[in-house]
Design a protein around this motif. Structure first.
Motif, PDB file in Angstrom:
ATOM      1  N   ARG A  19       0.873  -1.178   0.000  1.00 50.83           N
ATOM      2  CA  ARG A  19       0.000   0.000   0.000  1.00 50.83           C
ATOM      3  C   ARG A  19       0.908   1.226   0.000  1.00 50.83           C
ATOM      4  O   ARG A  19       1.986   1.212   0.586  1.00 50.83           O
ATOM      5  N   THR A  20       0.451   2.276  -0.657  1.00 54.53           N
ATOM      6  CA  THR A  20       1.228   3.518  -0.667  1.00 54.53           C
ATOM      7  C   THR A  20       0.427   4.618   0.017  1.00 54.53           C
ATOM      8  O   THR A  20      -0.806   4.625   0.005  1.00 54.53           O
ATOM      9  N   VAL A  21       1.155   5.539   0.611  1.00 55.44           N
ATOM     10  CA  VAL A  21       0.536   6.651   1.321  1.00 55.44           C
ATOM     11  C   VAL A  21       1.473   7.853   1.232  1.00 55.44           C
ATOM     12  O   VAL A  21       2.690   7.700   1.126  1.00 55.44           O
ATOM     13  N   ILE A  28       5.397   7.038   0.552  1.00 59.15           N
ATOM     14  CA  ILE A  28       5.898   5.901   1.327  1.00 59.15           C
ATOM     15  C   ILE A  28       5.146   4.652   0.892  1.00 59.15           C
ATOM     16  O   ILE A  28       3.919   4.663   0.781  1.00 59.15           O
ATOM     17  N   ALA A  29       5.901   3.593   0.620  1.00 59.34           N
ATOM     18  CA  ALA A  29       5.319   2.290   0.280  1.00 59.34           C
ATOM     19  C   ALA A  29       5.451   1.393   1.503  1.00 59.34           C
ATOM     20  O   ALA A  29       6.534   1.261   2.074  1.00 59.34           O
ATOM     21  N   VAL A  30       4.329   0.792   1.902  1.00 59.58           N
ATOM     22  CA  VAL A  30       4.306  -0.111   3.046  1.00 59.58           C
ATOM     23  C   VAL A  30       4.008  -1.516   2.520  1.00 59.58           C
ATOM     24  O   VAL A  30       3.059  -1.710   1.759  1.00 59.58           O
ATOM     25  N   ILE A  40       9.269   1.850   3.127  1.00 58.44           N
ATOM     26  CA  ILE A  40      10.394   2.528   2.491  1.00 58.44           C
ATOM     27  C   ILE A  40       9.864   3.726   1.712  1.00 58.44           C
ATOM     28  O   ILE A  40       8.682   3.783   1.369  1.00 58.44           O
ATOM     29  N   GLU A  41      10.761   4.677   1.438  1.00 61.97           N
ATOM     30  CA  GLU A  41      10.373   5.772   0.557  1.00 61.97           C
ATOM     31  C   GLU A  41      10.110   5.187  -0.824  1.00 61.97           C
ATOM     32  O   GLU A  41      10.909   4.395  -1.334  1.00 61.97           O
ATOM     33  N   LEU A  51       9.009   2.793  -6.554  1.00 63.11           N
ATOM     34  CA  LEU A  51       9.379   1.394  -6.363  1.00 63.11           C
ATOM     35  C   LEU A  51       8.164   0.490  -6.205  1.00 63.11           C
ATOM     36  O   LEU A  51       8.229  -0.695  -6.526  1.00 63.11           O
ATOM     37  N   SER A  52       7.055   1.042  -5.737  1.00 63.75           N
ATOM     38  CA  SER A  52       5.868   0.225  -5.478  1.00 63.75           C
ATOM     39  C   SER A  52       5.331  -0.439  -6.743  1.00 63.75           C
ATOM     40  O   SER A  52       4.588  -1.416  -6.655  1.00 63.75           O
ATOM     41  N   GLY A  53       5.731   0.035  -7.913  1.00 63.11           N
ATOM     42  CA  GLY A  53       5.317  -0.588  -9.170  1.00 63.11           C
ATOM     43  C   GLY A  53       6.191  -1.746  -9.586  1.00 63.11           C
ATOM     44  O   GLY A  53       5.936  -2.403 -10.586  1.00 63.11           O
ATOM     45  N   GLY A  54       7.216  -2.037  -8.782  1.00 62.46           N
ATOM     46  CA  GLY A  54       8.145  -3.112  -9.123  1.00 62.46           C
ATOM     47  C   GLY A  54       7.716  -4.456  -8.571  1.00 62.46           C
ATOM     48  O   GLY A  54       6.708  -4.569  -7.862  1.00 62.46           O
TER      49      GLY A  54
END
Length: 106
Positions: A19-21, A28-30, A40-41, A51-54
């Motif tokens: 999840r991102t916020v 921030i990606a959790v 992480i950022e 990075l959350s798209g990786g």
């Protein structure tokens, strides 16, 4: 002092998901890694790519742009072309809610 920001209800945040916020303008990606939460950022240190798209496997995330691998536990860059770590953030579960905060400037 930074405030805790709600990410998602723990019951709705399944293992193997992300999840991102936005926390005060910082993406921030959790990640839920086998029931443990890591944050992480959400920005590759090689080039400004979320990075959350990786691909998220185990406790690592691969940058979707150039393939750098990062540790979700420490933020360490594990492969080139990235050499700088990404920022990590504290995560907690409070009253059934996963929360994160950016405490770098406290």
């Amino acid at each position: 002092m930074a405030d805790w920001v709600d990410v998602a209800r723990a019951d709705d945040f399944l293992p193997g998901s992300c999840r991102t916020v936005d926390v005060d303008g910082v993406p921030i990606a959790v990640f839920n890694v086998a029931g443990r939460y890591h944050a992480i950022e959400d920005m590759c240190t090689h080039e400004a790519e979320p990075l959350s798209g990786g691909e998220f496997v185990g406790d690592t995330i691969t940058c979707p742009r150039h393939g750098s691998l990062f540790s979700l536990l420490t933020g360490e860059a594990l492969s080139p072309p990235a050499y700088e770590p990404v920022a990590t953030f504290p995560v907690r579960v409070e009253d059934g809610m996963v929360q994160v905060k950016d405490d770098r400037f406290d």
